[in-house]
Every structure is written in structure tokens, then in C-alpha cells.
Design an enzyme around this catalytic site. Structure first.
Site, PDB file in Angstrom:
ATOM      1  N   ASP A  71     -17.999  12.087  -5.039  1.00 14.86           N
ATOM      2  CA  ASP A  71     -19.081  11.985  -3.392  1.00 14.86           C
ATOM      3  C   ASP A  71     -19.634  12.711  -3.019  1.00 14.86           C
ATOM      4  O   ASP A  71     -20.032  13.434  -3.031  1.00 14.86           O
ATOM      5  CB  ASP A  71     -18.097  11.779  -1.932  1.00 14.86           C
ATOM      6  CG  ASP A  71     -16.936  12.569  -2.083  1.00 14.86           C
ATOM      7  OD1 ASP A  71     -16.457  13.272  -2.414  1.00 14.86           O
ATOM      8  OD2 ASP A  71     -15.689  11.757  -2.030  1.00 14.86           O
ATOM      9  N   ASN A 140      -5.782  10.086   7.091  1.00 14.28           N
ATOM     10  CA  ASN A 140      -5.491   8.628   7.077  1.00 14.28           C
ATOM     11  C   ASN A 140      -5.240   7.626   5.769  1.00 14.28           C
ATOM     12  O   ASN A 140      -5.531   7.063   5.766  1.00 14.28           O
ATOM     13  CB  ASN A 140      -6.599   8.428   7.680  1.00 14.28           C
ATOM     14  CG  ASN A 140      -8.258   8.447   7.049  1.00 14.28           C
ATOM     15  OD1 ASN A 140      -8.064   8.477   5.927  1.00 14.28           O
ATOM     16  ND2 ASN A 140      -8.953   7.436   7.776  1.00 14.28           N
ATOM     17  N   GLU A 147     -11.988   4.448   2.648  1.00 13.97           N
ATOM     18  CA  GLU A 147     -11.790   4.995   4.460  1.00 13.97           C
ATOM     19  C   GLU A 147     -10.952   3.442   4.626  1.00 13.97           C
ATOM     20  O   GLU A 147     -10.779   2.856   3.570  1.00 13.97           O
ATOM     21  CB  GLU A 147     -12.544   4.590   5.658  1.00 13.97           C
ATOM     22  CG  GLU A 147     -13.475   6.021   4.958  1.00 13.97           C
ATOM     23  CD  GLU A 147     -12.825   7.413   6.377  1.00 13.97           C
ATOM     24  OE1 GLU A 147     -11.336   7.030   6.103  1.00 13.97           O
ATOM     25  OE2 GLU A 147     -13.335   8.051   7.011  1.00 13.97           O
TER      26      GLU A 147
END
Length: 264
Positions: A71, A140, A147
Site C-alpha cells: 500500500d 480494527n 478497512e
């Protein structure tokens, strides 16, 4: 469930195990370049230090390797110290004999980020599968910058970071507001094309995400849980990161995953 969980005494031992997987790929390549998938963040750093040590001490060579980053932030200049292109050079590739031209990253400076994502996805497809993909995990449950809510078949694309992820990454920047809001990231589907996934996590702050990824429902709510559908996935943990897995966790096989060499 096809994850092999390995719990080792400390981050240095975890780094050595991840380095074993990379070294096996580099030394076992039979013709053609080996493709390495590299992640940034704190957890892979002991592995990178160990690979540098083996290169300098043992002559482990990366001359025929190609590296592909997971990324990149959107909007940071290429020479910004927190651009992942610069981070991976500083922490790993500048200390190896890999050709700098063989180290690839998404173009976070592109005027058309969606087109840049498509170009990077095509580059990965043309290069052939990643032999070993190093991964971390966010608090998370994100992998790469996928995400919560990321589709299982997603490919390289633009993602808007959650407030939680931006807050977690603020420690790398002078001010929290300097953390970019958007990134280019390989998708879950892109990551899943790699031959061997090696996820490393250390420290107590990662324990809830690790437990959710390994034992919770498989689904987009915890993107790392989607790795359990992969035929060869190894999760390397220190005791703090493994704290939520329960007794008997060390070396426990979940399904048919392949262990890292030397750790069973």
C-alpha cells in the site's frame, strides 16, 4: 479454517520465523525471479532486521528478487519520510543487494489515483503470484489498508482510512492532522493470490484483532479473518498478541495451513 498459528517467545523470535519464510522463498526459487510482498508498520521490523543481518553475515542474496509493497498513502511526496516507498527503503531494501528498480509500490502521487490503482493491479498480475506476502494486522482487523467492510474479492483500489486507523498511525507523523485520509492498497482478492501469506503481530494492543481474525466469524467486518480461506496462511505471534487465543494456542494447527520452517 486454514491458518497455522505459531506463538514464539518475543518479537525477535517472530522476526526470525518470518525471515525463514522469506529466505526459503529466495533460496528455493527454481528459475525466474522470486516475488516478495512487503508490508510496513511496526510488527515486520524485526523480520527486516533479521533479513539484513542474514544478508550481511550469511550472504543471503536478493539479487534476483522483486519486491511489491502492499500500500501507499495518497498525497505524500515520493521523498516524504513516511511514504511507504521511503520507509521500506530505509528499513530494508537499501541494505540488501536487491535492484532498486525491482522494488515496486503504488503511485501515491498520481493525479488519477483510480488509474494508478489499476496500473498497480496489472503490474502484480503480469509479475505472477507473490511467493511470500508479509502482512501485519491493524487494531480494527485491517490487512494492508483493507478497512472493515472491504469485499473479499477486492483488488487494488483507493480506500478512505477510518478515524481509528489514522489515530493509530499518527505516531509516525509530527501531528495527527498530517496523516493522509486516503491510500492506495492491494485488495483482499489481490493479497489472496500470493502463494504463502505470513501475518506477524506482536504486542498486547493486537490481541483483540488477532483473536477476532483467528476465532471470530469469517467476514468483511474483520478483514483479516478472510485470510482463513487461503490455502497457506501462517500467523506468527508473540505471547502478548496471542493472549486472546486461549490455552494450548502455541503451534496449534487450524485446518491445513503450512507451518513456518522449524516451528511446529
Amino acid at each position: 479454517m486454514t491458518v497455522h498459528v505459531v506463538v514464539l517467545p518475543d518479537p525477535a523470535a517472530c522476526g526470525a520465523a518470518v525471515a525463514d519464510a522469506v529466505a526459503d522463498a529466495v533460496t528455493g526459487a527454481a528459475g525466474g525471479p522470486v516475488n516478495l510482498g512487503l508490508a510496513t508498520g511496526s510488527s515486520p521490523l524485526p523480520a527486516y532486521a533479521e533479513l539484513i543481518r542474514r544478508h550481511r553475515r550469511d550472504g543471503l542474496s536478493f539479487r534476483g528478487a522483486r519486491a511489491f509493497l502492499l500500500d501507499e498513502y495518497l498525497g505524500l511526496p515520493r521523498d516524504h519520510p513516511q511514504s511507504y516507498r521511503q520507509v521500506i527503503r530505509r528499513e530494508l531494501t537499501d541494505h540488501l543487494d536487491i535492484d532498486p528498480a525491482a522494488v515496486h509500490a503504488p503511485d501515491g502521487t498520481a493525479d488519477d489515483p483510480a488509474a494508478a490503482a489499476a496500473r498497480y493491479e496489472r503490474l502484480l498480475l503480469d509479475a505472477g503470484p507473490i511467493d511470500v506476502q508479509i502482512l501485519g494486522i491493524g487494531r480494527n482487523g485491517h490487512v494492508g489498508f483493507n478497512e472493515p467492510g472491504s469485499p473479499p474479492g477486492s483488488t487494488t483500489r483507493v480506500v478512505t482510512l477510518t478515524g481509528r486507523t489514522r489515530a493509530d498511525n499518527a505516531r509516525f507523523f509530527d501531528r495527527p492532522q498530517d496523516v493522509p485520509h486516503r491510500v492506495l492498497t492491494q485488495g483482499i482478492g489481490t493479497i489472496g493470490r500470493a502463494a504463502h501469506l505470513v501475518l506477524v503481530a506482536t504486542g498486547p494492543e493486537k490481541a483483540p484483532a488477532v483473536a477476532a481474525a483467528v476465532h471470530g466469524p469469517v467476514g468483511s467486518a474483520v478483514p483479516a479473518s478472510l485470510l482463513r480461506d487461503h490455502p497457506r496462511c501462517t500467523v506468527v505471534l508473540d505471547p502478548a498478541a496471542a493472549a486472546g487465543l486461549g490455552p494450548g494456542r502455541s503451534g496449534r494447527m487450524c485446518g491445513t495451513g503450512t507451518p513456518v520452517r522449524g516451528y511446529r
